[in-house]
Design a protein around this motif. Structure first.
Motif, mmCIF file in Angstrom:
data_model
loop_
_atom_site.group_PDB
_atom_site.id
_atom_site.type_symbol
_atom_site.label_atom_id
_atom_site.label_comp_id
_atom_site.label_asym_id
_atom_site.label_seq_id
_atom_site.Cartn_x
_atom_site.Cartn_y
_atom_site.Cartn_z
ATOM 1 N N ARG A 1 0.863 -1.174 0.000
ATOM 2 C CA ARG A 1 0.000 0.000 0.000
ATOM 3 C C ARG A 1 0.906 1.232 0.000
ATOM 4 O O ARG A 1 1.708 1.386 -0.902
ATOM 5 C CB ARG A 1 -0.975 -0.024 1.166
ATOM 6 C CG ARG A 1 -1.918 -1.219 1.159
ATOM 7 C CD ARG A 1 -2.868 -1.176 2.330
ATOM 8 N NE ARG A 1 -3.572 -2.423 2.490
ATOM 9 C CZ ARG A 1 -4.870 -2.580 2.297
ATOM 10 N NH1 ARG A 1 -5.613 -1.580 1.897
ATOM 11 N NH2 ARG A 1 -5.439 -3.747 2.506
ATOM 12 N N GLY B 1 -5.952 -7.580 -4.426
ATOM 13 C CA GLY B 1 -4.676 -6.988 -4.747
ATOM 14 C C GLY B 1 -3.845 -7.770 -5.738
ATOM 15 O O GLY B 1 -4.212 -8.869 -6.174
ATOM 16 N N SER C 1 -0.123 -3.900 -4.311
ATOM 17 C CA SER C 1 -1.177 -2.902 -4.450
ATOM 18 C C SER C 1 -2.470 -3.558 -3.988
ATOM 19 O O SER C 1 -2.811 -4.650 -4.455
ATOM 20 C CB SER C 1 -1.300 -2.449 -5.900
ATOM 21 O OG SER C 1 -0.105 -1.844 -6.319
ATOM 22 N N ASN D 1 -6.710 -3.021 -2.470
ATOM 23 C CA ASN D 1 -7.926 -2.230 -2.254
ATOM 24 C C ASN D 1 -8.862 -3.016 -1.351
ATOM 25 O O ASN D 1 -9.029 -4.225 -1.521
ATOM 26 C CB ASN D 1 -8.636 -1.949 -3.584
ATOM 27 C CG ASN D 1 -7.762 -1.157 -4.513
ATOM 28 O OD1 ASN D 1 -7.441 -0.015 -4.228
ATOM 29 N ND2 ASN D 1 -7.361 -1.754 -5.613
#
Length: 154
Positions: free
Chosen positions: A46, A104, A122, A124
């Protein structure tokens, strides 16, 4: 110390590496998970960027203190000789009882000894209702007969 399977990866060894990582993360032992990474492994998770096993342990300890009832599924997306791309989803609840599914992608780079030297993630989070949960196995590794992400339509 080495951590087979070792690069260069093929489809079978890359898939095995992904499942080993999934099982380890579902065990939720920061010290055990950190052993799969080089001593100077570099992470971006993140908005956090850090380096080293001690920081990995601290990060995972913090993570699993906040993400309760954590259950994860990883799936191989692509691979190269010393790199693997993964997509994943995990479910957890917060201390107020609200459930989430995090989606992710991760990019992994490995040293010759099979330890991960770089992890870029990454992620969410999507709030979900408890009845929307799909990952309901007992805490720990996902059972072999539990469907993966593609089979679940995720």
């Amino acid at each position: 110390m080495s951590r087979p399977p070792l690069p260069p990866f093929d489809a079978d060894t890359a898939a095995a590496k992904v499942r080993m990582a999934e099982d380890a993360w579902n065990g939720r032992s920061p010290e055990q998970v950190a052993l799969a990474y080089t001593a100077d492994s570099r992470w971006r998770n993140r908005a956090e960027i850090f380096e080293g096993r001690d920081r990995i342990v601290a990060f995972l300890t913090r993570k699993w203190a906040l993400e309760l009832d954590y259950r994860l599924i990883k799936e191989l997306w692509a691979f190269g000789s010393d790199r693997i791309a993964v997509r994943f989803a995990y479910e957890y609840r917060d201390d107020r009882g609200s459930w989430f599914r995090a989606y992710g992608n991760e990019n992994w780079e490995f040293a010759a000894d099979g330890l991960m030297r770089r992890r870029i993630a990454s992620i969410n989070d999507l709030p979900i209702a408890e009845v929307e949960r799909l990952f309901r196995w007992p805490l720990g590794p996902r059972p072999e007969d539990h469907p993966g992400l593609s089979a679940l339509g995720l």
